[in-house]
Design an enzyme around this catalytic site. Structure first.
Site, PDB file in Angstrom:
ATOM      1  N   SER A 126      -9.748  -4.794   9.293  1.00 15.64           N
ATOM      2  CA  SER A 126      -8.737  -3.773   9.008  1.00 15.64           C
ATOM      3  C   SER A 126      -7.429  -4.425   8.600  1.00 15.64           C
ATOM      4  O   SER A 126      -6.741  -5.035   9.422  1.00 15.64           O
ATOM      5  CB  SER A 126      -8.504  -2.882  10.233  1.00 15.64           C
ATOM      6  OG  SER A 126      -7.413  -2.004  10.010  1.00 15.64           O
TER       7      SER A 126
ATOM      8  N   ARG B   9     -16.241   9.825   4.586  1.00 12.93           N
ATOM      9  CA  ARG B   9     -16.552   9.693   3.165  1.00 12.93           C
ATOM     10  C   ARG B   9     -18.037   9.488   2.899  1.00 12.93           C
ATOM     11  O   ARG B   9     -18.504   9.780   1.797  1.00 12.93           O
ATOM     12  CB  ARG B   9     -15.713   8.566   2.545  1.00 12.93           C
ATOM     13  CG  ARG B   9     -14.250   8.959   2.383  1.00 12.93           C
ATOM     14  CD  ARG B   9     -13.393   7.856   1.822  1.00 12.93           C
ATOM     15  NE  ARG B   9     -12.046   8.362   1.544  1.00 12.93           N
ATOM     16  CZ  ARG B   9     -10.991   7.581   1.308  1.00 12.93           C
ATOM     17  NH1 ARG B   9     -11.123   6.261   1.321  1.00 12.93           N
ATOM     18  NH2 ARG B   9      -9.806   8.120   1.067  1.00 12.93           N
TER      19      ARG B   9
ATOM     20  N   ARG C 115      -7.467  11.458  12.624  1.00 10.14           N
ATOM     21  CA  ARG C 115      -7.920  10.086  12.408  1.00 10.14           C
ATOM     22  C   ARG C 115      -7.579   9.208  13.603  1.00 10.14           C
ATOM     23  O   ARG C 115      -6.518   9.326  14.209  1.00 10.14           O
ATOM     24  CB  ARG C 115      -7.297   9.515  11.131  1.00 10.14           C
ATOM     25  CG  ARG C 115      -7.760  10.258   9.888  1.00 10.14           C
ATOM     26  CD  ARG C 115      -7.055   9.770   8.640  1.00 10.14           C
ATOM     27  NE  ARG C 115      -7.383   8.387   8.335  1.00 10.14           N
ATOM     28  CZ  ARG C 115      -6.857   7.705   7.318  1.00 10.14           C
ATOM     29  NH1 ARG C 115      -5.979   8.302   6.518  1.00 10.14           N
ATOM     30  NH2 ARG C 115      -7.197   6.465   7.089  1.00 10.14           N
TER      31      ARG C 115
ATOM     32  N   LYS D 194      -0.571   1.122  -4.188  1.00 10.33           N
ATOM     33  CA  LYS D 194      -0.091   1.838  -3.010  1.00 10.33           C
ATOM     34  C   LYS D 194       0.191   0.888  -1.854  1.00 10.33           C
ATOM     35  O   LYS D 194       1.217   1.004  -1.183  1.00 10.33           O
ATOM     36  CB  LYS D 194      -1.117   2.905  -2.595  1.00 10.33           C
ATOM     37  CG  LYS D 194      -0.663   3.815  -1.455  1.00 10.33           C
ATOM     38  CD  LYS D 194      -1.299   5.188  -1.544  1.00 10.33           C
ATOM     39  CE  LYS D 194      -2.770   5.171  -1.178  1.00 10.33           C
ATOM     40  NZ  LYS D 194      -2.999   5.337   0.271  1.00 10.33           N
ATOM     41  N   SER D 195      -0.703  -0.070  -1.629  1.00 10.94           N
ATOM     42  CA  SER D 195      -0.511  -1.004  -0.520  1.00 10.94           C
ATOM     43  C   SER D 195       0.765  -1.825  -0.698  1.00 10.94           C
ATOM     44  O   SER D 195       1.549  -2.010   0.246  1.00 10.94           O
ATOM     45  CB  SER D 195      -1.720  -1.951  -0.421  1.00 10.94           C
ATOM     46  OG  SER D 195      -2.890  -1.245  -0.105  1.00 10.94           O
TER      47      SER D 195
ATOM     48  N   ARG E  13       4.517  -1.725   1.511  1.00 11.31           N
ATOM     49  CA  ARG E  13       5.057  -2.942   2.115  1.00 11.31           C
ATOM     50  C   ARG E  13       6.382  -3.355   1.485  1.00 11.31           C
ATOM     51  O   ARG E  13       7.253  -3.892   2.185  1.00 11.31           O
ATOM     52  CB  ARG E  13       4.017  -4.065   2.005  1.00 11.31           C
ATOM     53  CG  ARG E  13       2.809  -3.844   2.917  1.00 11.31           C
ATOM     54  CD  ARG E  13       1.583  -4.639   2.463  1.00 11.31           C
ATOM     55  NE  ARG E  13       0.461  -4.553   3.384  1.00 11.31           N
ATOM     56  CZ  ARG E  13      -0.381  -3.521   3.455  1.00 11.31           C
ATOM     57  NH1 ARG E  13      -0.221  -2.478   2.639  1.00 11.31           N
ATOM     58  NH2 ARG E  13      -1.383  -3.527   4.317  1.00 11.31           N
TER      59      ARG E  13
ATOM     60  N   ARG F 155      -9.382  10.648  -2.665  1.00 11.67           N
ATOM     61  CA  ARG F 155     -10.397   9.850  -3.361  1.00 11.67           C
ATOM     62  C   ARG F 155     -11.697  10.639  -3.558  1.00 11.67           C
ATOM     63  O   ARG F 155     -12.399  10.442  -4.550  1.00 11.67           O
ATOM     64  CB  ARG F 155     -10.639   8.540  -2.615  1.00 11.67           C
ATOM     65  CG  ARG F 155      -9.360   7.705  -2.511  1.00 11.67           C
ATOM     66  CD  ARG F 155      -9.611   6.248  -2.274  1.00 11.67           C
ATOM     67  NE  ARG F 155      -8.374   5.578  -1.862  1.00 11.67           N
ATOM     68  CZ  ARG F 155      -7.406   5.207  -2.693  1.00 11.67           C
ATOM     69  NH1 ARG F 155      -7.523   5.435  -3.986  1.00 11.67           N
ATOM     70  NH2 ARG F 155      -6.311   4.619  -2.235  1.00 11.67           N
TER      71      ARG F 155
ATOM     72  N   LYS G 175     -12.068   7.533   7.465  1.00  8.71           N
ATOM     73  CA  LYS G 175     -11.005   7.591   6.465  1.00  8.71           C
ATOM     74  C   LYS G 175     -10.408   9.004   6.458  1.00  8.71           C
ATOM     75  O   LYS G 175     -10.539   9.748   7.434  1.00  8.71           O
ATOM     76  CB  LYS G 175     -11.566   7.204   5.100  1.00  8.71           C
ATOM     77  CG  LYS G 175     -11.867   5.713   4.960  1.00  8.71           C
ATOM     78  CD  LYS G 175     -10.572   4.912   4.913  1.00  8.71           C
ATOM     79  CE  LYS G 175     -10.783   3.464   4.562  1.00  8.71           C
ATOM     80  NZ  LYS G 175      -9.493   2.727   4.417  1.00  8.71           N
TER      81      LYS G 175
ATOM     82  N   ASP H 181     -11.959   1.338  -0.274  1.00  9.75           N
ATOM     83  CA  ASP H 181     -11.495   2.628  -0.795  1.00  9.75           C
ATOM     84  C   ASP H 181     -12.217   3.040  -2.071  1.00  9.75           C
ATOM     85  O   ASP H 181     -12.085   4.193  -2.506  1.00  9.75           O
ATOM     86  CB  ASP H 181      -9.989   2.579  -1.059  1.00  9.75           C
ATOM     87  CG  ASP H 181      -9.176   2.595   0.227  1.00  9.75           C
ATOM     88  OD1 ASP H 181      -9.661   3.172   1.223  1.00  9.75           O
ATOM     89  OD2 ASP H 181      -8.069   2.025   0.236  1.00  9.75           O
TER      90      ASP H 181
END
Length: 451
Positions: free
Chosen positions: A177, A361, A128, A27-28, A32, A406, A357, A330
């Site tokens: 981060s 979580r 968030r 996903k990351s 990008r 998740r 998140k 994650d």
């Protein structure tokens, strides 16, 4: 009133998981690859792109700002970019859905362009905090303000008015981060001069790898204590690329733990990205006694990749080093499930980031694990879990997923290792990152029944 769009699912004790599974693209890297391709001049081609809701939100936003993005019938994506500095004013608000990555990184892109964009999202995303990315972008000259309907001054909806030329800066990350780091680096692309990000605790480095791959002038200097100084030259010219997206280690995590927990399982997870800034879960599971073997290790598009063979293992509880948290942030929800079936106590600390998140979580996992019979204690920054020693959990509970993909997938895996079914109130959020999760899981269960 019941939401008619919810999709509750129950998961029960499983037959051994067998066979080979190909997980969705990372996903990351998918996010990008779309963003940087849209800023290159010419046509980039991307295969293996994760086609979940989050990444599709990024694609829609880049189209709204001028890029031409199309998916071919064979699954290849072709992106014609507008060039750094060439983003156009979007006609409507950019809908980020549930994607915090899309939001924070795109805010960085807009911050150094002479355009104004309004960012909106679903109920979960709108709660968030965005202050951590607003602060450095404001120092670069962007004007970021709350829009009508925002729950606070630093939550969505937000209006971002970019400044061009923006102001280069040296920014020390107050918290680990990758999203904040990446937002500043993306803003720096259209900012004259050198922008520096100082990273005391290393986080995933996909942005640095991919920026260099597209031709940006980026250098990393590492101090003796591990602090990273990342410097990028602005007003960059990016070149189109051909990108093969490796499998997402965060998605692989669910099948890793499932195979370790379900007796008799023997699974190969193909093409998993093993970037060292993302592979913390594998190290922790091995410390717990997990049988995980790398097969055909190779490099794809500058990223280390391998197939992972995973076999059922008797896990032991450990004290997880908080320094490893950024490389598996994650994956902690599914690690908590593994810990609940391990022998002895697992202790986790330093996980403050999990509180902000898609859901809190730490609290949500503690509540859910308790409901299915695990022995768990919540602390301010982690969980303490006393495992069953391999015995199944009692199960027989309905879990509130809190619109967090998740959380939903973690309790689905917990159901495979429980005596009675575990029901998740809504599996629909899983489509944000892993649209075919249930189908792939069923395929591994079905393979065990094949003569």
């Amino acid at each position: 009133m019941t939401d008619q769009t919810t999709t509750p699912r129950s998961f029960s004790a499983s037959v051994p998981l067998k066979g080979r599974v190909a997980i969705p693209g990372d996903k990351s890297i998918s996010h990008r690859s779309l963003m940087l391709s849209a800023l290159a001049v010419g046509e980039s081609r991307v295969t293996g792109l994760l086609e979940g809701h989050d990444v599709l939100a990024t694609a829609a936003a880049m189209r709204a700002m001028g890029a031409t993005i199309e998916r071919k019938d064979d699954g290849e994506w072709r992106i014609h970019g507008v060039g750094v500095g060439g983003l156009l004013q979007p006609r409507e608000a950019l809908d980020m859905g549930n994607s915090g990555t899309s939001t924070r990184l795109l805010m960085g892109l807009v911050a150094s362009h002479p355009i104004t964009a309004t960012f909106v999202g679903d109920a979960s995303l709108s709660g968030r905090p965005m202050g951590r990315v607003i602060d450095p972008l404001a120092q670069m000259g962007a004007d970021i303000s709350a829009s009508p309907g925002a729950k606070g001054t630093k939550t969505l909806p937000l209006m971002v008015r970019g400044l061009a030329p923006a102001i280069p800066l040296s920014y020390r990350l107050p918290v680990a981060s990758a999203q904040v780091k990446s937002a500043v680096l993306l803003a720096a692309l259209n900012t004259p001069g050198i922008t520096e990000v100082i990273e005391p605790v290393p986080t995933r480095d996909h942005s640095e790898r991919m920026l260099r791959g597209f031709g940006a002038e980026l250098a990393v200097e590492i101090e003796a204590d591990g602090t990273r100084h990342i410097r990028i030259m602005g007003e960059a010219e990016l070149n189109p690329q051909t990108i093969v997206v490796p499998g997402d280690p965060s998605s692989a995590a669910f099948f890793l733990v499932a195979a370790l927990l379900v007796p008799g399982s023997d699974v190969v997870i193909a093409n998993v990205g093993l970037n060292p800034t993302r592979a913390g879960l594998i190290d922790v599971l091995r410390q717990m006694g997990g049988d995980i073997t790398e097969v055909d290790a190779r490099e794809v598009g500058g990223e280390p990749v391998a197939d992972l063979r995973v076999r059922h293992s008797a896990l032991k509880g450990i004290s997880v080093d908080p320094a490893i948290a950024p490389s598996m942030i994650d994956e902690f929800p599914i690690l908590f499930v593994a810990a609940a079936l391990a022998e002895g106590r697992t202790t986790t600390t330093g996980l403050d980031e999990l509180r902000v998140k898609e859901s809190d979580r730490i609290a949500v996992m503690a509540t859910g694990l308790d409901a299915i019979g695990a022995r768990v204690e919540e602390s301010a920054d982690g969980l303490i879990i006393d495992g069953t020693g391999g015995d199944p959990l009692p199960g027989r509970a309905t879990i509130a997923g809190h619109l967090d993909h998740r959380i939903c997938m973690s309790f689905a895996i917990a159901g495979l290792a429980s005596r009675a079914p575990v029901t998740i109130d809504d599996m629909a959020p899983v489509a944000t990152s892993f649209p075919n999760f249930e189908a792939l899981l069923a395929g591994l269960q079905g393979a065990a029944d094949t003569p």
